[in-house]
Structures are given as C-alpha cells and as structure tokens.
Design an enzyme around this catalytic site. Structure first.
Site, PDB file in Angstrom:
ATOM      1  N   GLY A  71     -13.771  39.061  17.125  1.00  0.00           N
ATOM      2  CA  GLY A  71     -12.375  38.622  17.124  1.00  0.00           C
ATOM      3  C   GLY A  71     -11.305  39.680  16.992  1.00  0.00           C
ATOM      4  O   GLY A  71     -10.120  39.356  17.041  1.00  0.00           O
ATOM      5  N   GLY A 108     -16.725  41.674  20.864  1.00  0.00           N
ATOM      6  CA  GLY A 108     -16.903  41.676  22.315  1.00  0.00           C
ATOM      7  C   GLY A 108     -15.709  42.368  22.960  1.00  0.00           C
ATOM      8  O   GLY A 108     -15.791  43.484  23.471  1.00  0.00           O
ATOM      9  N   ARG A 115      -7.206  34.589  33.321  1.00  0.00           N
ATOM     10  CA  ARG A 115      -6.649  34.503  31.970  1.00  0.00           C
ATOM     11  C   ARG A 115      -5.176  34.118  31.923  1.00  0.00           C
ATOM     12  O   ARG A 115      -4.722  33.501  30.978  1.00  0.00           O
ATOM     13  CB  ARG A 115      -6.915  35.797  31.185  1.00  0.00           C
ATOM     14  N   CYS A 151      -4.761  29.650  46.742  1.00  0.00           N
ATOM     15  CA  CYS A 151      -3.827  28.598  47.127  1.00  0.00           C
ATOM     16  C   CYS A 151      -3.511  27.746  45.922  1.00  0.00           C
ATOM     17  O   CYS A 151      -3.992  26.616  45.796  1.00  0.00           O
ATOM     18  CB  CYS A 151      -4.418  27.766  48.255  1.00  0.00           C
TER      19      CYS A 151
END
Ligand code: LLP
Length: 442
Positions: A249, A296, A334, A365
């Site tokens: 985190g 991560g 994201r 699109c």
C-alpha cells in the site's frame, strides 16, 4: 528532473530511462511500449529486504505483490533478489512457477479462490494460503487431507483503518469483501474455526489497509490493532501468532501532488511498522512474529514509463485541446477507472518548456478513454513521442483488448540496453481463441 528513478534528459534533449534513450526505444520497438528500469526494481526490492534484515534480524520476508505487474521475468528478478511473491490467481501462480520461482516463497491471496486454484496451490506446495472465508478453510482442509499434507494458512482480518486514498482501492474498512472484522468479532470466530481443522495450520494473520497511501499513521494504527487482537487471541484461544503479514500500500509519485520518496526513503515506512510490532510484542509479552510485507506499486510503479506516438490533435476553442495517442484505456485503464493522474513528457523534446494545457486522449471508441486531463505540455505535434511516467504498476497488469487493440509489449532496460520481457501481441493472437461454428462458416 525525476532523478529518483533513473529518468533523465540526455544531450539530445531526449528522455532517458535507465540509460536508454526513449526516442531510440520507440524507434526500435515501436509504440505503444511499456518500458521498465530493472535497476530501480532491484533497488526497491533491496531496500525492503535489507530493512527487514537490519532492523528485524531478518525475521521476515518481503513478498512482491505481483498483481502490480506479472510476467515471468519479474518473478526471476524477485527470486534473484531473495524475496518472495504474492499471487492472487491460478494465472499468476502458473506464471511464477513457469518462471521457476520457489514454491515455498509463494503466498496466495483472493477473496474467492476457485477450487482448481486451491488444488493447484496445494499441488505446487506453496508456502502459504491467505484464507478469506469459512468455505475456503473447509476446502483447503479437505484437499490437504486428500494429499496427506498440512497446509499453512494465514487469516485475512480487517483492522478497520480508514486509509486516505481513493475509495475504490480501500480494502480494509468495515464494509469490505475482504477479511474478517476485528471490531465486530468475526475475526475471532473464524480464528476459533480454523483452529479446529486438522489439515490446516493457522500461522497468523494478514491485513492490507489499501493502496497508494502516504500516511505512516494509517499503517501504524493497523499494526497496533492487529497486535492487540493477536494478544487477545492468545489469551482467549491460546493461539500464538507466529506470522504477521501487513500487506502493501505504500504510495508513489505520479504527479507533483504526490510525495516524492527516493527508494531508500521507503525504509522509513517499514521501520515504523517494525517499531510498532516490537513495541506491542513487548507490551503483551508475545514473541515477535515472522513479518511479511507485500509492496507492489512502490516496487514497480516508478520503474515504468509508457511511450506513445502522438497522432491526431483536436482543439475545441475555449474548451479543450485533445492530443490523441496510439494507446489508451486498453493499456492504461486507470483514468477511466479511478480518474488517476499522470505526468506526461514529450520524450523527443524533453527540454522544451510547457506552454499549453492539453488532455491526452486514447484511441478507443469511448469518450472516457483518457490518459490524463488538463496537463501541461510543450506544443505537441503529430509524430512526437509522448512518455507517461510512473506506469510500471497496474498498467500492463490491467491491460485489455478492448476494441481489439493489441496489448503493447514490455521491455526491460538493463545497463542502457532494452529487451523484450513480454512480446507484442499480433492480430493472430487476437483471433487465437475465436471459433466460427460450422453453420456460420462462409
Ligand atoms: N496485498 C494485498 C492483499 C493487496 O490487495 C494489494 C493490492 C497489495 C498487497 C499491493 O498493494 P500496493 O503495494 O501495490 O499498493 N488497481 C489499483 C490498485 C489495486 C490494489 C489492490 N491490492 C490501482 O490501479 O491503483
């Protein structure tokens, strides 16, 4: 500029990543292209590993949270750096095993692990499964019994800490599909249940309070609560927590709204967690647990840059200027998902001053297919190479084939030289699993 992740501007005024010229990379490999700086990834893994070594007598293990970026090469790097990994699906497990990653250093997560995933984990003899439901404990117990083995597990518990981050990536508040709450007593109940199982060895707890968090306090409070809970379980159930996994985190830099932390700076986060674990262990007269953390994003995020070629430019007077690129939400969803912010740089004109506000649009699109909205750039022209920084985490791993666009390849830069770690997709790849039933054939 961004000296933290070996990004720099070279004599030609080009952006350089890990010593490789971004414009040359775009020429050599084409765009869109994910570029990863190996040195940065190793440095980050090393910082966490060495902190556990120096500040906690090596009584723990760093697990790279491979959901951030999973491919065989990254598991090789993690193995060489002597850390473990966490996987969250049969696919990630398979990839790690194919890469020769040692099974005993693989931890498996998931709120709804499928039967075949549990079977595969047991067959591979992975180190630990982080269990997240009663039915899962039953299944692990039964499958382990069938194989004549005892599987080590941790229980995912929820300390109920509100992390200051985007709501979509919070996972430890009371209303969460993950974990069992300490506050409402369900964590205690499932502990008692797990202890009744013969083919399951409960080693301890796991918690993860969210992602892209900068506040050390949130992490420390979570440790306080989990350690207090473990002490209570020792008292009430005579259960000794041998292992504690504190999740991942830690936040990274995307734009200047975020904190800039040099790799070595992340040691402080881990030191704060370790300090609280030790303080609480002493207070409750408990043994210090084997400590796991699962970063991560902070390992791979700033190590990655995506390169695009600028195409159409469209100005809507008084409204917006759209700079369209040859990628989009299919390589980086994201913005579409979280309105995440990014910093763009014109890689071929990296010394030029920013003179206008533009929005970077993808080629899908879909109106929401944007990469960055209202960002500063020099006046971009069709053919420019546009770099988006800090895309190493949750970009390739979340990529998709929307509009039958091809997922871009990944290259790894090592001492200035780049090579593929994920090859480009082809049109044939897109059609590989398609079937035309006989009756529809031409
Ligand atoms: N451990 C567990 C149990 C997790 O759920 C996660 C992330 C991590 C470790 C690693 O957290 P990190 O160090 O990367 O923050 N797709 C979102 C992020 C989702 C994070 C999910 N869990 C995004 O693009 O921001």
């Amino acid at each position: 500029m961004n000296e933290r992740n070996t990004l720099k501007i070279n004599q030609d005024g080009h952006l350089e990543i890990g010593g490789a010229d971004a414009v040359s990379l775009a020429k050599q490999f084409g765009t869109p292209l994910y570029v990863f700086d190996e040195a940065y990834i190793r440095r980050m893994m090393g910082v966490y590993r060495d902190t556990i070594l120096k500040k906690y007598d090596g009584n723990g293990l760093v697990l790279y949270a491979s959901k951030a970026f999973s491919c065989q090469a990254i598991y090789r790097i993690a193995d060489q750096e002597n850390i473990g990994v966490d996987v969250v699906s049969g696919g990630e497990l398979y990839t790690a095993l194919q890469a020769g990653f040692p099974a005993e250093k693989i931890y498996m997560h998931g709120n709804n692990k499928l039967d075949y995933e549990i079977g595969e984990a047991l067959d591979a003899k992975i180190g630990c499964i982080v269990a997240d439901s009663y039915s899962e404990i039953d299944k692990i117990d039964a499958e382990a019994a069938k194989r004549g083995m005892v599987q080590t597990i941790l229980l995912r518990i929820n300390p109920g800490v509100e992390a200051h981050t985007h709501a979509f990536v919070q996972t430890a508040t009371t209303d969460s599909k993950f974990g069992f709450s300490i506050a409402n007593g369900t964590a205690e109940k499932i502990t008692a249940y797990a202890l009744t199982k013969k083919n399951v060895k409960l080693a301890g707890y796991h918690c993860h309070i969210g992602s892209q968090i900068f506040e050390k306090e949130s992490f420390v409070i979570a440790v306080t609560k989990v350690m207090d809970f473990a002490a209570e379980m020792k008292e009430k159930l005579r259960f000794t927590m041998e292992t504690l996994n504190l999740g991942g985190g830690f936040g990274i830099w995307y734009t200047d709204e975020d904190r800039k932390i040099p790799p070595e700076g992340y040691a402080e986060y881990l030191e704060a967690l370790i300090g609280e674990v030790q303080r609480k262990a002493q207070e409750h007269d408990m043994q210090e647990p084997f400590l796991l953390i699962e970063p991560g994003r902070s390992i791979v995020g700033e190590a990655g840059v995506t390169l695009y070629t600028v195409g159409a430019i469209k100005e809507i007077p008084g409204v917006k200027k759209y700079v369209a690129i040859d990628g989009g939400m299919f390589d980086n969803p994201r913005y579409a998902l979280y309105e995440s912010k990014y910093t763009p740089i014109l890689a071929n004109r990296a010394t030029e001053a920013c003179t206008e506000l533009v929005s970077i649009a993808g080629k899908c699109c879909e109106s929401g297919d944007m990469i960055a909205v209202n960002v500063s750039l020099p006046k971009a022209q069709s053919g420019d190479i546009l770099a988006i920084l800090s895309t190493g985490a949750y970009n390739y791993s979340m990529a998709m084939n929307y509009n039958r666009n091809m997922i871009p390849p990944c290259v790894l830069v090592h001492e200035g030289k780049a090579e593929y770690i994920v090859r480009p997709q082809s049109y044939e790849d897109l059609n590989r699993n398609d079937v035309i039933p006989e009756r529809l054939k031409k």
